[in-house]
Structure formats: structure tokens, C-alpha cells
Design an enzyme around this catalytic site. Structure first.
Site, PDB file in Angstrom:
ATOM      1  N   SER A  94       0.866  -1.187   0.000  1.00 42.01           N
ATOM      2  CA  SER A  94       0.000   0.000   0.000  1.00 42.01           C
ATOM      3  C   SER A  94       0.896   1.228   0.000  1.00 42.01           C
ATOM      4  O   SER A  94       1.499   1.566   1.021  1.00 42.01           O
ATOM      5  CB  SER A  94      -0.912   0.001   1.231  1.00 42.01           C
ATOM      6  OG  SER A  94      -1.786  -1.102   1.202  1.00 42.01           O
ATOM      7  N   LYS A 169      -7.152   1.758  -2.611  1.00 47.94           N
ATOM      8  CA  LYS A 169      -6.717   1.308  -1.286  1.00 47.94           C
ATOM      9  C   LYS A 169      -6.692   2.466  -0.290  1.00 47.94           C
ATOM     10  O   LYS A 169      -7.070   2.305   0.876  1.00 47.94           O
ATOM     11  CB  LYS A 169      -5.333   0.657  -1.364  1.00 47.94           C
ATOM     12  CG  LYS A 169      -4.773   0.191  -0.009  1.00 47.94           C
ATOM     13  CD  LYS A 169      -5.695  -0.810   0.684  1.00 47.94           C
ATOM     14  CE  LYS A 169      -5.238  -1.124   2.104  1.00 47.94           C
ATOM     15  NZ  LYS A 169      -3.999  -1.907   2.181  1.00 47.94           N
TER      16      LYS A 169
END
Length: 292
Positions: A94, A169
Site C-alpha cells: 500500500s 486502497k
């Protein structure tokens, strides 16, 4: 198919194990020791990302943040020091959507394909192969890698081009943080008002306030089980990405900023390595009252 996996932490290890259990040959590298279970499934441990890339057709990356991905890709012994022709890089970390677009462009220029494919679902989802996977990249590359994604997750979505998976995300992490904060406030309110938080949570689980966060993280708050499935430090990083991106877009995210301050309070009091459900401790500090 010859696969590589770089980064075998809380998430990466069970993800790599699921790929190996499906019969794929893995070459892996990580900072710490490689799990015995992964080695017993035939994974080969090597020293560098370059060696992983040389031995693999598709290379998965699962490391904490943007600088680590950049080092894995472009460092002295990074993936790009090997030939990338015919190879696919799949970054499941991420990280910054903006930097992701740059990484993808550079990999493409060297003859490789690139997908950004961050995940949601935590350690449990990684272990059980039920992650939600948000993918950015070319559709043909996505379709080629999709059978491998199906070994790792259940909800697999091609969101758009490179960087769009990471944008998705970031949005996910905003929602998760705000929900953890809402559950923390509600249960702390109930507890300080004299109600039993266990029974309050049980009642709420049957109504419109029910959520996965209330189910999993609410229980952790009540039982004080803050062993990390996802660390506060990592959620701080994700909310920093959200706030930095919002600034570039001239967008205000007031509740995200508030959640980040609560995570910062936890970290300042020694809680950066606790599970993000420990956000409740920041509210407890202000209330001078423990939920349970």
C-alpha cells in the site's frame, strides 16, 4: 509457473504460502527469516530482489511503504537490475498512487509489465485467501495474473490504470479508520454511561449499525487484544498518503485528519506497533475511562 515473492511479513508470508500450496515454484527474499512452512513447500530463499526477478516470471512485492518498493525495484540489487523482458511486477504493498504511476512507467520502459494490487482483509484474509484485491494496470496483464490473485483473494477488481489500485486502497483505509473511530466512540460512550459494552455490541450487531469493524475490532477493543493484524504505524502511513493526495487535489478530509491525530496520540504513547483497533486508547485517554 515460476513466481517470486519479495517481503515476507505479517501479510506476505501467508500470501506466499497460499501460492506455494497451489503448486507454484517460488523464489523469495525478505529482511528476516523465511517461515519454515514456506521452505517446506519448496520455496527457494535468495539474497536479493534481482535474484528473485532473474528466477521468476511474475514477481510479487509486499513491503511496508513507498521507499521500500522503490528500493526493491530500483536499488543496487533491485528487480530492474535483471532483464524485465517478459516479466510482470505485481506490487501488493500500500503505497503512493503518484509514485506508483512513475514506477509502472519506468518498468514498462524496461520491457516489463506492472500491476499495482494492494489488498484489504488483514492477516486473517491473507491466511485464509479471502483478501479484497484492488488492481490498477493493463487489462490483458490483469487477466494473465488473475488466476494467481484468485489463490489470494475473493473480491478481485480491476479498478483502472496504474495507480488506480492504490487510489482505491487509500479510499479503503479512510473508510476503515473512520469506522474504527466510530466503533471506539460508541462503545466508549456506552461503557462510561454504565452499560455493558459486550451486550451493547451484541445488540448493535443485529441492527443497521452492524459492520465487520464492529464485529472484529469491537471485540478486540472489549477483550483488549491488540496484537497486530494491521499496525497503527501502517495505518498512519496510509492516512498520510490520503492527506497528502487530498492536499494535491485541494480537497479537505476533516474526519480523516481527526483519525490521524488519534493514531498519532496512540503512537506517542508507545502504541505504534499495536493493532489499529487500539485507536480506542486515544479516546480512553481523553475520557479518563477504559472501555473494558
Amino acid at each position: 509457473m515460476k513466481l517470486g515473492f519479495i517481503g515476507l511479513g505479517i501479510m506476505g508470508t501467508p500470501m506466499a504460502i497460499n501460492l506455494a500450496r497451489a503448486g507454484h515454484q517460488l523464489h523469495v527474499t525478505t529482511i528476516g527469516p523465511v517461515a519454515d512452512e514456506l521452505l517446506s513447500l519448496g520455496a527457494v530463499s535468495v539474497e536479493t530482489a534481482r535474484q528473485v526477478t532473474e528466477a521468476s516470471d511474475i514477481i510479487f512485492i509486499m513491503v511496508p511503504d513507498t521507499p521500500q518498493v522503490e528500493e526493491v525495484l530500483f536499488g543496487e540489487n533491485g528487480c530492474t537490475k535483471a532483464s524485465l523482458k517478459g516479466k510482470t511486477i505485481v506490487d501488493m504493498s500500500s503505497i503512493s498512487p503518484i509514485e506508483t504511476k512513475r514506477f509502472a512507467r519506468q518498468v514498462n520502459e524496461l520491457g516489463g509489465d506492472y500491476l499495482d494490487a494492494p489488498v484489504s482483509g488483514g492477516e486473517i484474509g491473507a491466511r485464509e485467501g479471502t483478501l479484497s484485491i484492488m488492481v490498477g494496470g493493463d487489462e490483458a496483464v490483469f487477466e494473465r495474473v488473475k488466476p494467481l490473485f484468485e489463490l489470494l483473494g475473493k473480491n478481485i477488481t480491476l479498478v483502472g490504470g496504474n495507480g488506480d489500485g492504490q487510489t482505491c486502497k487509500v479510499a479503503n483505509q479512510i473508510i476503515v479508520a473512520l469506522n474504527i473511530e466510530a466503533v471506539s466512540e460508541a462503545l466508549l460512550f456506552a461503557s462510561k454511561a454504565g452499560a455493558d459494552p459486550v451486550r451493547v455490541r451484541q445488540a448493535l450487531m443485529g441492527g443497521f449499525a452492524s459492520s465487520r469493524i464492529l464485529e472484529v475490532h469491537g471485540e478486540r477493543m472489549i477483550k483488549r487484544t491488540f496484537n497486530p493484524g494491521f499496525k497503527i504505524a501502517l495505518h498512519q502511513k496510509d492516512l498520510n498518503l490520503a492527506l497528502q493526495s487530498a492536499k494535491a487535489l485541494a480537497l479537505n478530509l476533516p474526519n480523516t485528519a481527526t483519525c490521524q491525530e488519534l493514531f498519532n496520540t496512540c503512537a506517542a504513547n508507545g502504541g505504534s506497533q499495536l493493532d489499529h483497533s487500539a485507536l480506542v486508547q486515544a479516546l480512553e485517554l481523553m475520557a479518563n475511562h477504559k472501555l473494558a
